[in-house]
Write a protein that holds these residues in place. Structure first.
Motif, PDB file in Angstrom:
ATOM      1  N   ASP A  38       0.847  -1.198   0.000  1.00 40.28           N
ATOM      2  CA  ASP A  38       0.000   0.000   0.000  1.00 40.28           C
ATOM      3  C   ASP A  38       0.882   1.247   0.000  1.00 40.28           C
ATOM      4  O   ASP A  38       1.425   1.649   1.033  1.00 40.28           O
ATOM      5  N   ASP A  62       4.738  -6.451  -4.285  1.00 47.23           N
ATOM      6  CA  ASP A  62       4.038  -7.622  -3.763  1.00 47.23           C
ATOM      7  C   ASP A  62       5.091  -8.691  -3.489  1.00 47.23           C
ATOM      8  O   ASP A  62       5.931  -8.967  -4.353  1.00 47.23           O
ATOM      9  N   ASP A 109      -7.736 -18.884  -2.499  1.00 47.73           N
ATOM     10  CA  ASP A 109      -7.433 -18.395  -1.152  1.00 47.73           C
ATOM     11  C   ASP A 109      -6.327 -19.226  -0.509  1.00 47.73           C
ATOM     12  O   ASP A 109      -5.418 -18.679   0.132  1.00 47.73           O
ATOM     13  N   ARG A 201     -10.916  -7.955  10.185  1.00 48.75           N
ATOM     14  CA  ARG A 201     -11.665  -8.762   9.223  1.00 48.75           C
ATOM     15  C   ARG A 201     -12.052 -10.129   9.790  1.00 48.75           C
ATOM     16  O   ARG A 201     -12.761 -10.882   9.142  1.00 48.75           O
ATOM     17  N   ASP A 265     -10.273  -9.536   1.981  1.00 47.46           N
ATOM     18  CA  ASP A 265      -9.687  -8.216   1.756  1.00 47.46           C
ATOM     19  C   ASP A 265      -9.968  -7.777   0.326  1.00 47.46           C
ATOM     20  O   ASP A 265     -10.650  -8.459  -0.428  1.00 47.46           O
ATOM     21  N   ARG A 266      -9.449  -6.616  -0.064  1.00 50.00           N
ATOM     22  CA  ARG A 266      -9.788  -6.062  -1.379  1.00 50.00           C
ATOM     23  C   ARG A 266      -9.369  -6.981  -2.526  1.00 50.00           C
ATOM     24  O   ARG A 266     -10.120  -7.169  -3.490  1.00 50.00           O
ATOM     25  N   GLU A 267      -8.187  -7.556  -2.432  1.00 49.11           N
ATOM     26  CA  GLU A 267      -7.731  -8.435  -3.505  1.00 49.11           C
ATOM     27  C   GLU A 267      -8.618  -9.668  -3.608  1.00 49.11           C
ATOM     28  O   GLU A 267      -9.007 -10.082  -4.707  1.00 49.11           O
ATOM     29  N   GLN A 269     -11.735  -9.996  -2.561  1.00 49.17           N
ATOM     30  CA  GLN A 269     -13.075  -9.618  -3.027  1.00 49.17           C
ATOM     31  C   GLN A 269     -13.100  -9.491  -4.543  1.00 49.17           C
ATOM     32  O   GLN A 269     -14.032  -9.973  -5.204  1.00 49.17           O
ATOM     33  N   ALA A 270     -12.081  -8.858  -5.103  1.00 47.23           N
ATOM     34  CA  ALA A 270     -12.023  -8.695  -6.559  1.00 47.23           C
ATOM     35  C   ALA A 270     -11.915 -10.048  -7.246  1.00 47.23           C
ATOM     36  O   ALA A 270     -12.573 -10.283  -8.265  1.00 47.23           O
ATOM     37  N   ARG A 271     -11.122 -10.927  -6.695  1.00 47.02           N
ATOM     38  CA  ARG A 271     -10.952 -12.259  -7.289  1.00 47.02           C
ATOM     39  C   ARG A 271     -12.253 -13.048  -7.250  1.00 47.02           C
ATOM     40  O   ARG A 271     -12.652 -13.679  -8.232  1.00 47.02           O
ATOM     41  N   ARG A 273     -15.290 -11.918  -7.087  1.00 49.69           N
ATOM     42  CA  ARG A 273     -16.299 -11.355  -7.997  1.00 49.69           C
ATOM     43  C   ARG A 273     -16.090 -11.875  -9.412  1.00 49.69           C
ATOM     44  O   ARG A 273     -17.051 -12.160 -10.134  1.00 49.69           O
TER      45      ARG A 273
END
Length: 276
Positions: A38, A62, A109, A201, A265-267, A269-271, A273
């Motif tokens: 970040d 990363d 995951d 979380r 987490d954000r990553e 959630q995007a995956r 979706r």
């Protein structure tokens, strides 16, 4: 005259424990090498550390980028004033319920937890220790792997997290033995619940949760004392030890009380979706 520094290098520096450790160490005469994903969090953290008198270098990547991570390890281990390398990057996930049936973590995951928590950390530690042993084996340097008390038993709520953190304990023990007789020491940190974005979380009980600042203080003190296993809170570790002494039926009874789920987490959630 050139300023002499005591240098600390941290990955996961945009996470709760990483931020707290950076702020704990920040002081005049200290150089910090902060790495994380970040960029904004790292930039804000760097400013806070500079205000406390530290020299700060920020790197954004990363840890799954083996080339970028390897280059960073080579850079920090080449600096003669490196006092400690703390590998704190981590992610989490949990099992899920589908039609009243518990199912394992998704393949993605599970793979991410193993990649981030175990593989990337172990490869980085291996590279760092190899560099140090080849160049200046007599130099005093602390290597710390941030694991979790979840490494002490297989948590049914998050098998991948337990397994990925347990790998660090076994690897850390082996490498501490490899480094015996040199100036390099390896420690493994096994914290319980620490207040952080990751902890927030977690949905469920969080017994004996402590602040990231308190966790950082414990880690720093015990790391300087060259402890191998830095486990806290001790009462949680004792509880897990006693759990392992019970028959499986009673283990299941007690673990039921501490079931949890992890909000992606954000990553993640995007995956999810894109790949439900």
């Amino acid at each position: 005259m050139k300023q002499e520094y005591s240098r600390y290098a941290l990955t996961g520096a945009s996470g709760g424990i990483g931020i707290a450790l950076a702020l704990h160490y920040a002081a005049p005469g200290v150089a910090l090498e902060l790495a994380g994903r970040d960029e904004q969090v790292l930039s804000d953290l760097a400013q806070r550390c500079r205000e406390k008198g530290a020299e700060v270098t920020v790197s954004t990547f990363d840890v799954r980028d083996e080339r970028a991570f390897g280059d960073w390890i080579d850079d920090v281990t080449a600096k003669e004033d490196l006092h400690a390398l703390i590998l704190a990057a981590g992610v989490s996930a949990s099992v899920r319920s589908e039609a009243s049936q518990v199912v394992p973590e998704t393949q993605w995951d599970l793979a991410r937890q193993l990649d981030v928590n175990a593989t990337s950390t172990i490869l980085a530690a291996n590279r760092a220790i190899g560099n140090l042993l080849r160049t200046r084996p007599e130099r005093q340097c602390r290597i710390a792997l941030i694991a979790s008390v979840a490494a002490l038993t297989g948590l049914p709520s998050s098998p991948g997290y337990s397994a990925s953190k347990a790998a660090l304990v076994t690897y850390g023990q082996a490498m501490r033995r490899v480094c015996r007789g040199s100036g390099i020491s390896v420690s493994v940190v096994l914290p319980g619940y620490v207040t952080s974005p990751m902890s927030r979380r977690f949905v469920g009980r969080k017994p004996f949760e402590m602040s990231a600042e308190k966790a950082a203080q414990i880690i720093a003190v015990r790391l300087e004392k060259n402890r191998f296993r830095i486990v806290f809170p001790r009462i949680v570790a004792i509880g897990i030890f006693l759990l392992e002494c019970l028959p499986e039926s009673l283990q299941a009874f007690f673990l039921k009380k501490f079931e949890f789920s992890v909000v992606p987490d954000r990553e993640a959630q995007a995956r999810h979706r894109n790949d439900p």
